[in-house]
Design an enzyme around this catalytic site. Structure first.
Site, PDB file in Angstrom:
ATOM      1  N   GLN A 139       0.637 -12.212   9.527  1.00 38.55           N
ATOM      2  CA  GLN A 139       1.080 -10.726   8.944  1.00 38.55           C
ATOM      3  C   GLN A 139       0.251  -9.835   9.378  1.00 38.55           C
ATOM      4  OE1 GLN A 139      -0.308  -9.317   5.622  1.00 38.55           O
ATOM      5  NE2 GLN A 139       1.257  -9.925   4.300  1.00 38.55           N
ATOM      6  N   GLN A 167       0.859  -1.200  -0.008  1.00 33.68           N
ATOM      7  CA  GLN A 167      -0.171   0.079   0.065  1.00 33.68           C
ATOM      8  C   GLN A 167       0.997   1.179   0.205  1.00 33.68           C
ATOM      9  OE1 GLN A 167      -3.382  -0.696   2.519  1.00 33.68           O
ATOM     10  NE2 GLN A 167      -4.149   1.568   2.031  1.00 33.68           N
ATOM     11  N   SER A 217       3.913  -6.822   2.559  1.00 34.80           N
ATOM     12  CA  SER A 217       2.452  -6.570   3.128  1.00 34.80           C
ATOM     13  C   SER A 217       1.306  -7.069   2.160  1.00 34.80           C
ATOM     14  CB  SER A 217       2.080  -5.158   3.469  1.00 34.80           C
ATOM     15  OG  SER A 217       0.966  -5.155   4.541  1.00 34.80           O
ATOM     16  N   LEU A 218       0.496  -6.374   1.693  1.00 38.25           N
ATOM     17  CA  LEU A 218      -0.681  -6.876   0.858  1.00 38.25           C
ATOM     18  C   LEU A 218      -0.094  -7.427  -0.522  1.00 38.25           C
ATOM     19  CD1 LEU A 218      -1.636  -5.304  -2.240  1.00 38.25           C
ATOM     20  CD2 LEU A 218      -1.794  -3.386  -0.578  1.00 38.25           C
TER      21      LEU A 218
END
Length: 311
Positions: free
Chosen positions: A252, A9, A94-95
């Site tokens: 996570q 992000q 992350s994502l």
């Protein structure tokens, strides 16, 4: 050896994917499939905005994934290239870990889009707006960042969220503690500290409700072994077992993104080329972690065509 890597992000921007879709039917098919999966005009939001709506976590997460996967699909379909033949590992920030798993065939595109929509909504709902915050520390390594976080906590949550590279670490937690960390940072050895414009405190214990929501969602999702191993954010180690992947994706949500360690571990395993799809954020980080490695950012059709010639 080569790793395909996928951004997180913050890499979203109005106009993303527009030129790619105009140039390639493969890209258009990805964007349409994601729109259909989510029942919304996400691609129109990506290309036309408004920016404040695109930046909402529930939209930014599937949008960044769609853009990255579209870029890869164009390379695969128009360049005649298979990920399994050209990548030894995948990883994502992350994502971006979901994008990496989608790219490697562990989770299909429709499921990935729906999981990320759910993840974004759950993360936003976990902490009321204004309660949490995040800050980036520049010129601070992990040990220094942990010391700053501990000094600033004062009974509140203040932890390291992202260990990005040797000179960039992100803190997350209660707003008061993060503001104290920013105030303390320079005196404790950081070159600079800044609050980040985010809507929630990601990758810290305050995200526990979102972790529980993702545990339920992932339990229902089909996850297969990836075509190549994934270097997981929370372990900085390769993983290919579907049940382990599920568990690590849950961990996570509240855990630290160990990006610096992941890149270092991939380098130690023999990776000397990092190819970032759909962004230009991770490549500079990789170069700061592994200065001898080659970093390639693939965003435009020109980038794709150039990569197809040399990969």
């Amino acid at each position: 050896m080569r790793a395909f890597i996928f951004p997180g992000q913050g890499s979203q921007s109005v106009g993303m994917g527009k030129a790619l879709a105009e140039a390639s039917a493969a890209a258009r098919a990805v964007f349409q499939e994601v729109d259909d999966a989510l029942g919304q005009h996400l691609f129109r939001l990506m290309t036309e905005g408004p920016a404040e709506e695109l930046e909402l976590t529930e939209n930014a997460q599937p949008a960044i994934m769609a853009n990255a996967i579209a870029t890869l699909r164009v390379l695969e379909q128009e360049g005649g290239i298979r990920l399994a033949d050209k990548a030894d590992y995948v990883a994502g920030h992350s994502l971006g870990e979901y994008s990496a798993l989608c790219a490697a065939g562990a989770i299909d595109l429709v499921t990935t889009a729906r999981l990320l929509k759910h993840r974004g909504l759950a993360m936003q709902a976990a902490v009321p707006v204004g309660i949490g915050a995040m800050a980036v520390l520049l010129g601070a390594d992990l040990a220094k960042a942990r010391a700053i976080a501990e000094a600033a906590a004062d009974g509140e949550v203040c932890t390291v969220a992202n260990d990005n590279d040797p000179s960039q670490v992100v803190l997350s937690g209660h707003r008061g503690a993060i503001e104290r960390a920013v105030a303390l940072a320079k005196d404790m050895g950081a070159k600079r500290a800044m609050l980040l414009q985010v809507s929630a405190p990601f990758h810290c214990p305050l995200m526990q409700p979102a972790a529980e929501a993702m545990q339920a969602a992932l339990a229902e999702a089909q996850v297969a072994a990836p075509l190549v191993p994934l270097y997981a954010n929370v372990t900085a180690a390769p993983v290919a077992d579907p049940d382990t992947i599920r568990a690590l994706l849950v961990e996570q949500v509240t855990g630290m993104v160990r990006w610096r360690e992941s890149v270092a571990a991939m380098t130690e395993a023999g990776v000397d080329r990092f190819v970032e799809f759909g962004g230009k954020v991770l490549t500079p980080m990789a170069k700061r972690i592994a200065p001898d490695a080659v970093g390639i950012s693939v965003v435009t059709m020109d980038d794709i065509e150039a990569l197809a010639k040399v990969i």
